[in-house]
Design an enzyme around this catalytic site. Structure first.
Site, PDB file in Angstrom:
ATOM      1  N   ASP A   1      74.803 -15.326  16.756  1.00 47.69           N
ATOM      2  CA  ASP A   1      73.913 -14.331  16.152  1.00 47.69           C
ATOM      3  C   ASP A   1      73.639 -14.617  14.679  1.00 47.69           C
ATOM      4  O   ASP A   1      72.702 -14.047  14.111  1.00 47.69           O
ATOM      5  CB  ASP A   1      74.519 -12.933  16.297  1.00 47.69           C
ATOM      6  CG  ASP A   1      74.588 -12.489  17.743  1.00 47.69           C
ATOM      7  OD1 ASP A   1      73.684 -11.776  18.182  1.00 47.69           O
ATOM      8  OD2 ASP A   1      75.546 -12.874  18.436  1.00 47.69           O
TER       9      ASP A   1
ATOM     10  N   CYS B   1      68.391  -8.806  25.675  1.00 46.29           N
ATOM     11  CA  CYS B   1      67.552  -9.838  25.066  1.00 46.29           C
ATOM     12  C   CYS B   1      67.448 -11.061  25.968  1.00 46.29           C
ATOM     13  O   CYS B   1      68.423 -11.470  26.595  1.00 46.29           O
ATOM     14  CB  CYS B   1      68.124 -10.258  23.708  1.00 46.29           C
ATOM     15  SG  CYS B   1      67.956  -8.987  22.439  1.00 46.29           S
TER      16      CYS B   1
END
Length: 448
Positions: free
Chosen positions: A316, A126
């Site tokens: 996250d 990512c």
């Protein structure tokens, strides 16, 4: 129905609370690494609670390229990994997997022990900020590996048995800690790792390695001591549940004014998130099988939030919760200290009607390593604001799921592009959305 193509577009008709029950299985941040650990063994390993996500499929393919037999076990979600016939893989075949994951870097230590050499192509992952792989190579050099940079990647060799060493991480990186663990267990002598990551997934990986015959001690000051052994066997292990996915669904319940029971979620690894969820105004109930999350009605409360490594508030968890904070009354302050570019996803939320301002300064907490480096890593979220449907392009895994949450909470229809990326870390997320009553559709494809 499956979603594999990152170019897939999902139509989301918002305004419906998510209600019902979903299940989370093994953690994305543990399962692929435990699969890599099987390479170190001289006997088959059995891993349970494995989710059907892209990262698992990538590692399965890489293991098979290197001669590891991977087959389903007797129980659903179980894999049996037999590393008896490990062999070199074709460079082109490895490269075909490179764009999908950063996991190949963790193959280095095990392959150096088993074969004496390894090849690592360019790496994906990512785009949320720097994840320097050079440090991984520096660590491997300290163990005695030689590394040659070639046009198609990095070629590593171990002229002799790798040797234990002393390493201090400049930052408690999860990936670097995993690299040291997977390399040190079969290295000659003792390895002392200081300022190590101590996430629950790291502890679970240590449990896996200990079952294989490793000698690993964790001190209370982020120091891990690994005494190398001559040989490791297989393991039988059930992966800990994915606390990051569980928190994503919790934030979805809050943002959509819903009620979701997350079967498999565990309190111990989510205590910091649960405290924050309660401060914002969310409600939860814990039992032996999972956690129920819901919006109890009334106004949500603004908060000051700072991300950190475990046991702090995980980065996250931040993006999905920010969507819920757009519905909280007042000004919320978010200080991102782990990935410098992670707040970039908020621009799309502003297009949907949110009021989020980014700052280069460290707001709402202590100074961090990004404070003097011109990164937009702090945010002020002003709420509540009504969100409207929009065209959204998914930037990364957690940001992508956050866009889904925003689209579900918004009025009107959103077109979410690139949803296949979410399949990297969220098992059967489309089926779960449908089970929770979300009004979603893939143009030209049947649901169910």
């Amino acid at each position: 129905m499956t979603v594999n193509d990152v170019d897939d577009v999902l139509l989301v008709h918002g305004g419906t609370p998510l209600e019902g029950e979903i299940r989370v299985r093994g953690a994305k941040n543990l399962v692929p690494k435990a699969m890599v650990a099987a390479l170190l063994g001289s006997a088959p390993s059995r891993l349970g609670n494995v989710p059907d996500i892209r990262d698992v499929r990538v590692v399965r393919g890489l293991l098979q390229l290197h001669g590891v037999t991977v087959r389903p076990g007797e129980e659903p979600g179980e894999l049996v990994l037999d590393p008896t016939h490990v062999e070199s893989a074709n460079v082109a075949d490895i490269d075909a997997h490179a764009g999908s994951s950063r996991i190949p870097i963790l193959f280095c230590g095990p392959l150096l022990h088993r074969l004496g050499h390894a090849f690592i192509p360019g790496l994906g992952g990512c785009d949320i900020g720097g994840r320097p792989i050079d440090f991984h190579f520096d660590v491997l050099r300290q163990f005695g590996a030689t590394i040659e940079k070639r046009a198609d990647g990095q070629y590593l060799e171990a002229p002799q048995r790798l040797r234990g060493t002393k390493i201090r991480l400049p930052y408690p990186s999860v990936g670097a800690t995993e690299q040291v663990l997977l390399t040190a267990v079969l290295a000659e002598g003792v390895t002392v790792l200081s300022n190590a990551a101590v996430e629950p997934e790291i502890e679970d990986l240590i449990c896996v390695l200990q079952k294989m015959g490793a000698i690993i001690a964790m001190d209370t000051d982020r120091t891990i001591r690994i005494t190398g052994v001559d040989k490791l066997g297989g393991y039988t292990h059930r992966a800990l549940p994915d606390r990051l996915e569980a928190a994503s669904w919790a934030s979805a319940a809050l943002a959509t004014e819903g009620n979701i029971y997350v079967r498999g979620a565990q309190q111990r690894s989510m205590m910091t998130f649960l405290n924050t969820f309660r401060k914002v105004g969310g409600a939860f109930e814990i039992d032996d099988e999972g956690i129920r999350f819901w919006h109890p009605g009334g106004q949500l409360k603004s908060i000051a939030l700072e991300t950190d490594v475990h046991p702090g508030f995980q980065t996250d968890w931040q993006q999905p919760l920010v969507v819920a904070l757009t519905q909280a009354t007042g000004l919320s302050i978010v200080h991102e200290t782990v990935y410098e570019s992670r707040l970039g996803f908020t621009s799309a939320l502003n297009q949907m009607g949110a009021h989020i301002q980014l700052y280069r300064e460290c707001l709402g907490g202590s100074d961090c390593r990004f404070g003097q480096r011109n990164f937009l890593h702090s945010a002020v979220v002003s709420g509540p604001t009504k969100l409207q449907g929009a065209d959204l392009v998914i930037p990364d895994l957690r940001g992508g799921f956050s866009y889904l949450i925003a689209a579900l909470a918004a009025q009107g229809t959103s077109r979410v592009h690139g949803i296949g990326l979410i399949n990297r870390g969220y098992e059967n997320f489309m089926e779960k959305l449908v089970e929770l009553g979300a009004k979603v559709e893939l143009p030209g494809k049947a649901l169910g």
